[in-house]
Design a protein around this motif. Structure first.
Motif, mmCIF file in Angstrom:
data_model
loop_
_atom_site.group_PDB
_atom_site.id
_atom_site.type_symbol
_atom_site.label_atom_id
_atom_site.label_comp_id
_atom_site.label_asym_id
_atom_site.label_seq_id
_atom_site.Cartn_x
_atom_site.Cartn_y
_atom_site.Cartn_z
ATOM 1 N N LEU A 76 45.934 77.718 18.177
ATOM 2 C CA LEU A 76 46.402 76.353 17.954
ATOM 3 C C LEU A 76 46.117 75.946 16.520
ATOM 4 O O LEU A 76 45.092 76.309 15.952
ATOM 5 C CB LEU A 76 45.700 75.378 18.902
ATOM 6 N N LEU A 79 49.915 68.999 15.641
ATOM 7 C CA LEU A 79 49.476 70.123 16.454
ATOM 8 C C LEU A 79 50.630 71.098 16.617
ATOM 9 O O LEU A 79 51.741 70.697 16.966
ATOM 10 C CB LEU A 79 49.010 69.626 17.831
ATOM 11 N N ASN A 130 51.460 74.711 18.650
ATOM 12 C CA ASN A 130 51.009 75.665 19.651
ATOM 13 C C ASN A 130 51.500 77.055 19.261
ATOM 14 O O ASN A 130 52.631 77.427 19.530
ATOM 15 C CB ASN A 130 51.526 75.278 21.041
ATOM 16 N N LEU A 173 50.557 74.868 26.540
ATOM 17 C CA LEU A 173 49.295 74.129 26.509
ATOM 18 C C LEU A 173 49.394 72.988 27.511
ATOM 19 O O LEU A 173 50.299 72.158 27.440
ATOM 20 C CB LEU A 173 49.051 73.578 25.106
#
Length: 154
Positions: free
Chosen positions: A54, A75, A77, A83
């Motif tokens: 991440l 963020l 992934n 997630l």
């Protein structure tokens, strides 16, 4: 503690008094505990491996975010699994320093990512700032996500 000591003492007496019957049962119990420990270790290692993929970036962005939530979070992934849940805490550091300037108080905000983020997916949000120690301003510190804890789909 007393119950554990009593159980251990009872097991030791049974092992010494009836070794033919207690030894196979003891070996089976040790094998069972070892299998469970191996499964737990593997699962934790797998989760840590996915958490390491991440990419969570935090920066102070008062021009892009509302005044009550000036911390921009991005963020990505990079894992191959969706997630499901992610929690972390925000630390603040002066440039070149290793002392966390965010106060650890009971009213400190809790940071949580969205419910489901597919592999390769991105999430952007504005979050509240953690309370900083007296004399420090958000513009002069670097924010980092620490203590990541999450769950991934199978």
């Amino acid at each position: 503690m007393l119950i554990g000591a009593l159980l251990f003492l009872t097991w030791l007496v049974l092992l010494l008094r009836y070794p033919d019957k207690a030894l196979p049962v003891s070996l089976a119990a040790v094998l069972g505990v070892a299998l469970i420990a191996t499964a737990v270790f593997w699962q934790e290692h797998d989760t840590e491996w996915h958490l390491a993929r991440l990419e969570l970036r935090l920066h102070h962005a008062p021009a892009d975010c509302p005044a009550d939530r000036p911390l921009a979070a991005q963020l990505h992934n990079g894992s191959d699994r969706p997630l499901l849940e992610l929690r972390w805490r925000v630390a603040a550091y002066a440039p070149g320093d290793s002392v966390d300037l965010a106060e650890d108080r009971y009213d400190r905000p809790h940071y949580v990512a969205p419910g489901a983020l597919p592999p390769g997916g991105d999430w952007h949000a504005c979050l509240p700032l953690p309370p900083l120690r007296h004399g420090y301003r958000a513009q002069t510190v670097e924010f980092r996500a620490e203590g990541l804890d999450g769950r991934f789909a199978e």
